[in-house]
Structures are given as structure tokens and as C-alpha cells.
Motif scaffolding. Structure first.
Motif, PDB file in Angstrom:
ATOM      1  N   PHE A 100      29.989 -29.249   4.221  1.00  0.00           N
ATOM      2  CA  PHE A 100      30.656 -28.648   2.910  1.00  0.00           C
ATOM      3  C   PHE A 100      31.569 -27.341   3.503  1.00  0.00           C
ATOM      4  O   PHE A 100      32.580 -27.409   2.980  1.00  0.00           O
ATOM      5  CB  PHE A 100      29.905 -28.698   1.941  1.00  0.00           C
ATOM      6  N   SER A 101      30.562 -26.482   3.950  1.00  0.00           N
ATOM      7  CA  SER A 101      31.331 -25.343   4.201  1.00  0.00           C
ATOM      8  C   SER A 101      30.430 -24.446   5.409  1.00  0.00           C
ATOM      9  O   SER A 101      29.376 -24.940   5.414  1.00  0.00           O
ATOM     10  CB  SER A 101      31.634 -24.442   3.145  1.00  0.00           C
ATOM     11  N   GLY A 102      31.103 -23.381   5.749  1.00  0.00           N
ATOM     12  CA  GLY A 102      30.099 -22.720   6.719  1.00  0.00           C
ATOM     13  C   GLY A 102      30.153 -22.896   8.023  1.00  0.00           C
ATOM     14  O   GLY A 102      31.105 -23.301   8.706  1.00  0.00           O
ATOM     15  N   ASP A 103      28.980 -22.980   8.652  1.00  0.00           N
ATOM     16  CA  ASP A 103      29.022 -23.262  10.183  1.00  0.00           C
ATOM     17  C   ASP A 103      29.560 -24.693  10.291  1.00  0.00           C
ATOM     18  O   ASP A 103      28.991 -25.605   9.845  1.00  0.00           O
ATOM     19  CB  ASP A 103      27.419 -22.915  10.490  1.00  0.00           C
ATOM     20  N   PRO A 104      30.444 -24.621  11.270  1.00  0.00           N
ATOM     21  CA  PRO A 104      31.102 -26.041  11.483  1.00  0.00           C
ATOM     22  C   PRO A 104      30.229 -26.950  12.365  1.00  0.00           C
ATOM     23  O   PRO A 104      30.635 -28.256  12.465  1.00  0.00           O
ATOM     24  CB  PRO A 104      32.575 -25.786  12.151  1.00  0.00           C
ATOM     25  N   LEU A 105      29.012 -26.398  13.043  1.00  0.00           N
ATOM     26  CA  LEU A 105      28.377 -27.294  13.645  1.00  0.00           C
ATOM     27  C   LEU A 105      27.142 -27.510  12.770  1.00  0.00           C
ATOM     28  O   LEU A 105      26.376 -26.776  12.496  1.00  0.00           O
ATOM     29  CB  LEU A 105      27.832 -26.490  14.886  1.00  0.00           C
ATOM     30  N   VAL A 106      27.036 -28.773  12.313  1.00  0.00           N
ATOM     31  CA  VAL A 106      26.066 -29.330  11.355  1.00  0.00           C
ATOM     32  C   VAL A 106      25.123 -30.222  12.052  1.00  0.00           C
ATOM     33  O   VAL A 106      25.384 -31.046  12.938  1.00  0.00           O
ATOM     34  CB  VAL A 106      26.413 -29.932  10.079  1.00  0.00           C
ATOM     35  N   LYS A 107      23.626 -30.059  11.743  1.00  0.00           N
ATOM     36  CA  LYS A 107      22.672 -30.928  12.300  1.00  0.00           C
ATOM     37  C   LYS A 107      21.957 -31.636  11.403  1.00  0.00           C
ATOM     38  O   LYS A 107      21.782 -31.408  10.108  1.00  0.00           O
ATOM     39  CB  LYS A 107      21.347 -29.846  12.753  1.00  0.00           C
ATOM     40  N   GLY A 108      21.747 -32.950  11.549  1.00  0.00           N
ATOM     41  CA  GLY A 108      21.160 -33.986  10.739  1.00  0.00           C
ATOM     42  C   GLY A 108      19.953 -34.424  11.138  1.00  0.00           C
ATOM     43  O   GLY A 108      19.095 -33.988  11.920  1.00  0.00           O
ATOM     44  N   ILE A 109      19.554 -35.759  10.353  1.00  0.00           N
ATOM     45  CA  ILE A 109      18.254 -36.321  11.033  1.00  0.00           C
ATOM     46  C   ILE A 109      18.450 -36.848  12.483  1.00  0.00           C
ATOM     47  O   ILE A 109      19.474 -37.189  12.920  1.00  0.00           O
ATOM     48  CB  ILE A 109      18.086 -37.329   9.916  1.00  0.00           C
ATOM     49  N   LYS A 110      17.318 -37.012  13.109  1.00  0.00           N
ATOM     50  CA  LYS A 110      16.889 -38.045  14.163  1.00  0.00           C
ATOM     51  C   LYS A 110      17.859 -37.522  15.476  1.00  0.00           C
ATOM     52  O   LYS A 110      18.239 -37.945  16.109  1.00  0.00           O
ATOM     53  CB  LYS A 110      17.499 -39.288  14.030  1.00  0.00           C
ATOM     54  N   GLY A 111      18.233 -35.970  15.307  1.00  0.00           N
ATOM     55  CA  GLY A 111      18.417 -35.490  16.584  1.00  0.00           C
ATOM     56  C   GLY A 111      20.073 -35.250  16.488  1.00  0.00           C
ATOM     57  O   GLY A 111      20.777 -34.996  17.464  1.00  0.00           O
ATOM     58  N   PHE A 112      20.907 -35.930  15.477  1.00  0.00           N
ATOM     59  CA  PHE A 112      22.318 -36.136  15.585  1.00  0.00           C
ATOM     60  C   PHE A 112      22.806 -34.411  14.906  1.00  0.00           C
ATOM     61  O   PHE A 112      22.004 -33.876  14.354  1.00  0.00           O
ATOM     62  CB  PHE A 112      22.746 -37.213  14.665  1.00  0.00           C
ATOM     63  N   GLU A 113      24.047 -34.437  15.505  1.00  0.00           N
ATOM     64  CA  GLU A 113      24.597 -33.275  15.081  1.00  0.00           C
ATOM     65  C   GLU A 113      26.301 -33.698  15.170  1.00  0.00           C
ATOM     66  O   GLU A 113      26.589 -34.581  15.753  1.00  0.00           O
ATOM     67  CB  GLU A 113      24.522 -31.900  15.844  1.00  0.00           C
ATOM     68  N   ALA A 114      27.088 -32.866  14.166  1.00  0.00           N
ATOM     69  CA  ALA A 114      28.248 -33.179  14.088  1.00  0.00           C
ATOM     70  C   ALA A 114      29.322 -31.707  14.194  1.00  0.00           C
ATOM     71  O   ALA A 114      28.726 -30.771  13.597  1.00  0.00           O
ATOM     72  CB  ALA A 114      28.920 -34.103  13.126  1.00  0.00           C
ATOM     73  N   GLU A 115      30.380 -31.793  14.689  1.00  0.00           N
ATOM     74  CA  GLU A 115      31.246 -30.371  14.715  1.00  0.00           C
ATOM     75  C   GLU A 115      32.555 -30.628  14.020  1.00  0.00           C
ATOM     76  O   GLU A 115      33.269 -31.469  14.105  1.00  0.00           O
ATOM     77  CB  GLU A 115      31.388 -30.003  16.151  1.00  0.00           C
ATOM     78  N   PHE A 116      32.754 -30.021  12.810  1.00  0.00           N
ATOM     79  CA  PHE A 116      33.924 -29.941  12.261  1.00  0.00           C
ATOM     80  C   PHE A 116      35.119 -28.937  12.920  1.00  0.00           C
ATOM     81  O   PHE A 116      34.680 -27.874  13.066  1.00  0.00           O
ATOM     82  CB  PHE A 116      33.563 -29.342  10.600  1.00  0.00           C
ATOM     83  N   LEU A 119      30.697 -37.077  15.906  1.00  0.00           N
ATOM     84  CA  LEU A 119      29.212 -37.135  16.001  1.00  0.00           C
ATOM     85  C   LEU A 119      28.716 -37.126  17.193  1.00  0.00           C
ATOM     86  O   LEU A 119      29.286 -38.001  18.165  1.00  0.00           O
ATOM     87  CB  LEU A 119      28.837 -38.483  15.199  1.00  0.00           C
ATOM     88  N   ARG A 120      27.641 -36.274  17.497  1.00  0.00           N
ATOM     89  CA  ARG A 120      27.024 -36.341  18.934  1.00  0.00           C
ATOM     90  C   ARG A 120      25.601 -36.231  18.703  1.00  0.00           C
ATOM     91  O   ARG A 120      24.971 -35.989  17.872  1.00  0.00           O
ATOM     92  CB  ARG A 120      27.516 -35.080  19.459  1.00  0.00           C
ATOM     93  N   LYS A 121      24.927 -36.757  19.942  1.00  0.00           N
ATOM     94  CA  LYS A 121      23.606 -36.870  20.239  1.00  0.00           C
ATOM     95  C   LYS A 121      23.257 -36.718  21.692  1.00  0.00           C
ATOM     96  O   LYS A 121      24.157 -37.483  22.404  1.00  0.00           O
ATOM     97  CB  LYS A 121      22.890 -38.132  19.619  1.00  0.00           C
ATOM     98  N   LEU A 137      32.770 -33.647   4.365  1.00  0.00           N
ATOM     99  CA  LEU A 137      32.546 -34.768   5.440  1.00  0.00           C
ATOM    100  C   LEU A 137      31.084 -35.247   5.710  1.00  0.00           C
ATOM    101  O   LEU A 137      30.173 -34.451   5.441  1.00  0.00           O
ATOM    102  CB  LEU A 137      32.901 -33.926   6.925  1.00  0.00           C
ATOM    103  N   PHE A 138      31.003 -36.363   5.874  1.00  0.00           N
ATOM    104  CA  PHE A 138      29.755 -37.135   5.998  1.00  0.00           C
ATOM    105  C   PHE A 138      29.792 -38.116   7.225  1.00  0.00           C
ATOM    106  O   PHE A 138      30.736 -38.660   7.678  1.00  0.00           O
ATOM    107  CB  PHE A 138      29.525 -37.817   5.008  1.00  0.00           C
ATOM    108  N   TRP A 139      28.517 -38.289   7.838  1.00  0.00           N
ATOM    109  CA  TRP A 139      28.282 -39.328   8.569  1.00  0.00           C
ATOM    110  C   TRP A 139      27.205 -40.210   8.058  1.00  0.00           C
ATOM    111  O   TRP A 139      26.142 -39.424   7.706  1.00  0.00           O
ATOM    112  CB  TRP A 139      27.826 -38.881   9.918  1.00  0.00           C
ATOM    113  N   TYR A 140      27.462 -41.359   7.919  1.00  0.00           N
ATOM    114  CA  TYR A 140      26.288 -42.339   7.313  1.00  0.00           C
ATOM    115  C   TYR A 140      26.080 -43.243   8.627  1.00  0.00           C
ATOM    116  O   TYR A 140      26.733 -43.811   9.268  1.00  0.00           O
ATOM    117  CB  TYR A 140      26.910 -43.143   6.135  1.00  0.00           C
ATOM    118  N   VAL A 141      24.592 -43.851   8.520  1.00  0.00           N
ATOM    119  CA  VAL A 141      24.317 -44.796   9.550  1.00  0.00           C
ATOM    120  C   VAL A 141      23.884 -45.955   8.521  1.00  0.00           C
ATOM    121  O   VAL A 141      23.033 -45.807   7.665  1.00  0.00           O
ATOM    122  CB  VAL A 141      23.272 -44.216  10.408  1.00  0.00           C
TER     123      VAL A 141
END
Lengths: 113, 114
Positions: free
Chosen positions: B51-67, B76-78, B33-37
Motif C-alpha cells: 500500500f505504502s511505505g517500504d517498497p520491499l514487502v514480505k508475504g507468506i511462505k517466504g515470498f517477497e515483492a519489490e515495488f 515477486l521473488r522467492k 498492489l497485490f500478489w494472489y496465488v
């Protein structure tokens, strides 16, 4: 490192004409993808090259679209003859072998009048 | 057929407001799963991935997403948006055996008022 480039950035053609879009992937990236976004809709997959071979062309809308990647470097997408519904933004993306991220180009905005 | 649904076409927020963009997908197997901007005038770029593992992933610029697998969701959350977050956001899925092609949602345009 240069990113994915696409040419032209905009193209306006008349229905029935031919247009060729070009994509230069990141150097060394074997995987090259074409996508299209029709206005207001989602970005849709068109096809996937691995080097010069078409791995998946399930998204190509019809036989008016022809994609090539001679030599496994840049790719072209030709639309012949163009129809009104072909208008949209055509994106190219590349991915290194073993990598997961697709790097997108700026897109070509095609308008068919 | 595989599909991705984003709940909102256009979201308008004031600076410092919290953001949550919904994304649900339909796919029968294991997915990535991906988020693009896409910021105005710029290329699509990857915000974060799961891809796998911790369902809460952190991205750039303070964004995070929960699978959430049971809900087929990847929201997607911020916590606090900035004017510079004004952009269009795309959720995408890729099947593990799909050769890498991405299936995108319709996109959500976020406008942040200063």
C-alpha cells in the motif's frame, strides 16, 4: 469462520439456456465482487455490490448478465441466454467494510456448448 | 486504461532454484498492489500486498515483492522454491478511488520439479 462459497462448482449448459450462479460471502462482509476468467485470459472484474446496491457494474459484458444481491447477503449472477463466449470460471469475492483483502470463493466453472 | 502485464505464462523450476515473476502495471494514480496465488484445487488467496511505505514487502511462505514506482513494476521473488510452491500466481492492482475492484494480470503458472 466459513469462507466464501459458490454454487454450483460446475455447470454445463447449451447455448441459449439460462444459468444462475450463486455466491455466499463471508458473514458480515458488505462488499461483494464478481469476476470472470475466460480460458487463458486474465481474471476480469464484472461488478461490485455494497450491501444490496450495485456500486460498480462497469465490467458486465452485456445485458444478458443480471446480478442481484437481495437483502445484502448472498448474490446471484444470471446469464440469459447463454452464449459460447460466456464459458469460463466465475469467481466471487467478499471484503469487510474497512478491510483491504478480498476473500475469494472456489469459483464456478461454466461451460456453454 | 488500467492494465497489468505478467511477463511469463509458464515457469518451470527445480526445487531450491530462485524465483522471480515479473509484473508491470499501467495506472495513472496511486495504486495498491497485490500478489494472489491459487494452489491446485484451492481458492485464490492473498500472498502479499503493497500500500505504502517500504517498497520491499514480505508475504507468506517466504515470498517477497519489490515495488519500483519508476518502472511501474511489482515483481515477486522467492530465494529458494519448493515443490509445494507449484501454483498459479496473479499480480493485481487496485486504484485508490476504484471501489476496491482488482485489475489482474494474465497469471503465471509455476511448476516446481522435485
Amino acid at each position: 469462520e466459513a469462507g466464501v462459497t459458490q454454487f454450483p462448482s460446475h455447470s454445463v449448459i447449451e447455448k441459449g439456456q439460462t444459468v444462475t450462479l450463486r455466491c455466499d460471502p463471508i458473514s458480515g462482509h458488505d462488499n461483494l465482487y464478481w469476476y470472470r476468467r475466460v480460458m487463458g485470459k486474465e481474471i476480469k472484474f464484472l461488478l461490485h455490490f455494497v450491501k444490496e446496491s450495485k456500486q460498480d457494474e462497469s465490467g458486465m459484458p452485456n445485458n444478458r448478465f443480471l446480478a442481484e444481491r437481495t437483502g445484502g447477503t448472498y448474490s446471484t449472477l444470471k446469464v440469459q441466454p447463454a452464449e459460447l463466449e460466456d464459458s469460463g470460471v466465475y469467481f466471487c469475492a467478499s471484503r469487510g467494510d474497512g478491510g483491504y483483502e478480498q476473500y475469494f470463493g472456489p469459483g464456478t466453472r461454466l461451460t456453454v456448448t | 486504461a488500467q492494465s497489468v502485464s505478467q511477463h511469463n505464462h509458464h515457469v518451470i523450476l527445480s526445487e531450491a532454484a530462485s524465483l522471480e515473476l515479473g509484473c508491470n502495471y499501467s495506472y495513472g494514480g496511486t495504486v495498491n498492489l497485490f500478489w494472489y496465488v491459487q494452489y491446485p484445487g484451492q481458492h485464490l488467496q492473498l500472498l502479499l500486498k503493497y500500500f505504502s511505505g517500504d517498497p520491499l514487502v514480505k508475504g507468506i511462505k517466504g515470498f517477497e515483492a519489490e515495488f519500483i514506482k519508476s518502472k511501474f513494476s511489482f515483481n515477486l521473488r522467492k530465494p529458494s522454491v519448493q515443490w509445494s510452491d507449484t501454483a498459479e500466481y496473479f499480480c493485481a492492482v487496485r486504484g485508490n478511488n476504484q471501489g476496491g475492484k482488482l485489475i489482474f494480470g494474465q497469471g503465471t503458472e509455476l511448476s516446481v520439479k522435485p
